[in-house]
Every structure is written in C-alpha cells, then in structure tokens.
Design an enzyme around this catalytic site. Structure first.
Site, PDB file in Angstrom:
ATOM      1  N   SER A   1       0.834  -1.192   0.000  1.00 30.25           N
ATOM      2  CA  SER A   1       0.000   0.000   0.000  1.00 30.25           C
ATOM      3  C   SER A   1       0.879   1.258   0.000  1.00 30.25           C
ATOM      4  O   SER A   1       1.688   1.445  -0.901  1.00 30.25           O
ATOM      5  CB  SER A   1      -0.960  -0.038   1.199  1.00 30.25           C
ATOM      6  OG  SER A   1      -1.954   0.952   1.093  1.00 30.25           O
TER       7      SER A   1
ATOM      8  N   ASP B   1      -9.195  -5.343  -5.688  1.00 30.10           N
ATOM      9  CA  ASP B   1      -8.710  -4.112  -5.064  1.00 30.10           C
ATOM     10  C   ASP B   1      -9.265  -2.909  -5.824  1.00 30.10           C
ATOM     11  O   ASP B   1      -8.918  -2.667  -6.980  1.00 30.10           O
ATOM     12  CB  ASP B   1      -7.179  -4.090  -5.088  1.00 30.10           C
ATOM     13  CG  ASP B   1      -6.580  -2.939  -4.298  1.00 30.10           C
ATOM     14  OD1 ASP B   1      -7.312  -1.995  -3.944  1.00 30.10           O
ATOM     15  OD2 ASP B   1      -5.363  -2.976  -4.038  1.00 30.10           O
TER      16      ASP B   1
ATOM     17  N   HIS C   1      -8.455  -4.327  -1.243  1.00 23.34           N
ATOM     18  CA  HIS C   1      -7.141  -3.767  -0.932  1.00 23.34           C
ATOM     19  C   HIS C   1      -6.520  -4.440   0.288  1.00 23.34           C
ATOM     20  O   HIS C   1      -5.302  -4.552   0.389  1.00 23.34           O
ATOM     21  CB  HIS C   1      -7.277  -2.266  -0.683  1.00 23.34           C
ATOM     22  CG  HIS C   1      -5.968  -1.551  -0.555  1.00 23.34           C
ATOM     23  ND1 HIS C   1      -5.060  -1.449  -1.594  1.00 23.34           N
ATOM     24  CD2 HIS C   1      -5.397  -0.898   0.496  1.00 23.34           C
ATOM     25  CE1 HIS C   1      -3.998  -0.777  -1.195  1.00 23.34           C
ATOM     26  NE2 HIS C   1      -4.165  -0.432   0.064  1.00 23.34           N
TER      27      HIS C   1
END
Length: 237
Positions: free
Chosen positions: A45, A187, A217
């Site tokens: 991320s 995601d 995600h």
C-alpha cells in the site's frame, strides 16, 4: 530484517510528509546503521509507494523492490474518496466534533478497503428497527471500526498521511531496480490496471503476480498463505 514505521509530519515540522521524504529518511537510517545496500525493500500500500520513491532516488542502495497493492501514483477515484474523508475530518475540526468526524472518515475508508463480494457475503441481512430508525447490518461493523481508529489515531496524522498518499507521483521510467509486483483484482483502491501500467513502464525488469481474493485492498493483510511463497521467491532471487 528492518521494519520501519512512517515518519510523522510533526517530526519534521511540516504540514505533510511525501513518499520521497519517507525514502530520504530510510536512506539516512541505512547510512547511520552502516548498511551500504539493502537486499530488498518490501512495501505494501503506502509502503509500496515509498519503496518506489526509494528505488527512484537510491537505486544503488537496494537490490530489488517487492510491491504489494501500491502503484506509481494514486488512482483519481481513490483520491476522490480520500478527499471526501479529509473534508469530513476538517469539518469536524472546525465544528469541534473531531472524534466523530474522524470515526466517520474511517468508516468511509473501510468501505474502500474490502471487496464488494465480501460486503455482500457478510452484511446482506435485513435491517433492524433500533433507536427509532432502521439500523443496517453493516453499520455495527463500520461504527466499531471507527471507534477503534479514533482510539489510536489523531486527526492531524490522518490528514497528513491521506494527503501524502495523494501527492505521491513517481515516474516508473526512473526506477531501474528489479521489481516484483503483487496485485489483487478485487482491489478498488489500487486497480490491477494501474499495476499492469507500472510493470510496463518500469525501467528495470519487473514481474506481476495476480492473487484472487475477496478482500480487496486488504488482501495483502488477509492472504498470508497465498502471499508467503510469492514473497519468499521474490526476496530469494
């Protein structure tokens, strides 16, 4: 192995900290530890964004990048969602309802972390009449997540991190370090198409592994059995 937390904007005395600032701090840490070259930089991320910034700025100090659910720039729809979250928090700061606003912003964020299939499976029940209104099954989950977040995060840190994500912009052509990318079709924050573009544009050799998961995600946190062999292989190269 080093596990590094992100810099807080207050530590630098600035309004926000960019992914490049984070990369500079990590490079400084390696120098202070006498580490000339790290074997690999593994980031997920926002951590993947910092890894890309590090690879662009310090290519001789890292052997490879392992990037999970992070791209060279934020998707505009994701920026739109975070912009609304920041607006909620700033409204709370202006009105004296900071905790309530931060909790609501976190609740909105949670809806972007997980996939539609998981929400459909977990929260498809009928609403209940409670406190003179209908209360939907997903609300208890979101309110719980909001309360937990307020207990461990403050509004200014939230705003700085959120803005830092949206200011992230690394030209893939500047990254010559070999990279292993991992993405998830579910995601919605970092679409798989963005990782495909990143792989095509990276200057150095790059692979892309795609993992099917209902967790959106958050799959990089929820799929250890699928991720473990990929990470071992990427780091061992």
């Amino acid at each position: 192995m080093l596990s590094i937390d992100r810099l807080d904007s207050g530590q630098l005395g600035v309004a926000s900290v960019s992914s490049e600032d984070q990369a500079d701090a990590l490079a400084g840490l390696l120098r202070s530890l006498g580490i000339v070259r790290a074997h690999a930089f593994v980031g997920s991320s926002y951590g993947a964004m910092v890894a890309l910034a590090f690879g662009a700025r310090y290519p001789l100090q890292v052997g490879r990048l392992v990037l999970l659910a992070g791209a060279h720039r934020p998707h505009p729809l994701s920026t739109a969602q975070r912009s609304v979250q920041r607006g909620i928090v700033r409204l709370g700061q202006a009105s004296g309802h900071v905790d309530e606003a931060l909790a609501l912003a976190r609740q909105l964020a949670i809806t972007t972390y997980r996939g539609s299939a998981e929400f459909g499976r977990r929260f498809a029940g009928a609403p209940q009449s409670r406190e003179e209104r209908f209360h939907f099954p997903v609300e208890d989950y979101l309110e719980h997540q909001g309360r937990r977040f307020v207990e461990r995060f403050d509004a200014d840190r939230f705003l700085a991190l959120s803005e830092s994500i949206d200011l992230h912009d690394v030209a893939p052509e500047q990254v010559a370090v070999p990279a292993a990318l991992i993405g998830f079709p579910s995601d919605r924050l970092v679409p798989l198409a963005d990782l495909c573009e990143l792989q095509r544009r990276l200057r150095g050799p790059a692979t892309l592994e795609v993992i099917e998961s209902p967790y959106g995600h958050d799959a990089f946190l929820k799929e250890p059995e699928q991720l473990a062999p990929l990470l071992r292989e990427a780091i061992a190269l």
